[in-house]
Design an enzyme around this catalytic site. Structure first.
Site, short mmCIF file in Angstrom:
data_model
loop_
_atom_site.label_atom_id
_atom_site.label_comp_id
_atom_site.label_asym_id
_atom_site.label_seq_id
_atom_site.Cartn_x
_atom_site.Cartn_y
_atom_site.Cartn_z
CB SER A 37 -55.94 -2.47 -22.87
OG SER A 37 -56.63 -1.65 -21.93
CE1 TYR A 90 -58.98 -6.64 -21.74
CE2 TYR A 90 -58.31 -4.73 -20.45
CZ TYR A 90 -58.69 -5.29 -21.65
OH TYR A 90 -58.79 -4.49 -22.78
#
Length: 265
Positions: free
Chosen positions: A155, A169
């Site tokens: 990501s 995350y």
């Protein structure tokens, strides 16, 4: 004489592909891309019903095939189950797409220990463990000119600091990007490449609420003025999984329309 024909350069026909979290979101986009180009795709996630439905739709498209191995990657013991099942059904694996992941957003002051355990386990630890478990199958499929591939779905939140309070995350994805490079060094000697696609905003379950709330602002913050499409991520995976991507190893590719290079001033 080199064969520069596009079907040879970017062909993935008959390659065996495992996509974790392949029934929904970005994983589904990737699965569809491989099936549409003649690959034998296995999808794996804990939602067996969603897997069955996805396979039905993917098989109806033709060219390739889709099958599933239901597994809950939050449970460590399920890793060995997937590897054993894949060995039984296919005997080898050309491409592993580590796509399963989870997120946890909560304010800094109350961000819990459970968030770290859940997110780091799935996004980082299980990626290593699954890759480790299927390495013999990757080795069985690899040749000198056509190595097997590990494609990790990272990501841009692992490359930049996100505004949202998703501490575990962001850290897990930054860790994944670096782990992928470490694996590239070790697995390259075994004729297996390891690369990461650091995804920007795509229409997925994880992004659904954010896109509903801030969709227009997110799209307008991307230099190309839109969020990612299925073709964008499927095309990148097909390139990495094909002869054209055979010498790419240890790369982190920002697939984000230029999001991380966008100037704010």
């Amino acid at each position: 004489m080199a064969n520069m024909d596009v079907n040879t350069l970017f062909g993935v026909k008959d390659k065996v592909v495992l996509v974790t979290g392949g029934a929904k979101g970005i994983g589904r986009m990737i699965s569809e891309g491989f099936v549409a180009n003649g690959a034998r795709v296995y999808i794996s996630s804990r939602d067996a019903k969603a897997c069955a439905e996805a396979c039905k739709e993917l098989n109806a498209m033709g060219k390739g095939t889709a099958d599933y191995i239901a597994a809950d990657f939050y449970k460590e013991e399920e890793i060995a189950k997937v590897a054993a099942e894949l060995k039984k059904r296919a005997g080898k694996l050309h491409i592993l797409v580590n796509n399963s992941g989870s997120n946890w957003g909560e304010s800094y002051d109350t961000y819990p220990s459970a968030a770290w355990d859940r997110v780091l386990n799935l996004n980082l630890k299980r990626v290593f463990q699954l890759t480790q478990a299927v390495t013999p199958l990757l080795e069985a499929a690899a040749t000198k000119d056509d190595p097997s591939r590990v494609i990790n779905i990272g990501s841009i939140d692992g490359l930049r600091v996100p505004a949202l309070e998703t501490f575990a995350y962001s850290a897990s994805k930054a860790g994944l990007h670096h782990m992928s490079r470490v694996l590239a060094s070790h697995l390259g000697k075994r004729r297996i490449t390891s690369n990461t696609i650091a995804c920007g905003p795509f229409q997925s379950k994880m992004m659904k609420a954010t896109l509903e709330k801030f969709g227009e602002a997110i799209a307008s913050s991307v230099p190309l003025g839109r969020i990612g499409s299925p073709e964008d991520v499927a095309g990148t995976c097909i390139w990495l999984g094909s002869r054209g991507g055979a010498w790419v190893n240890g790369a982190t590719i920002a697939l984000d329309g230029g999001t991380i290079v966008a100037s704010k001033l």
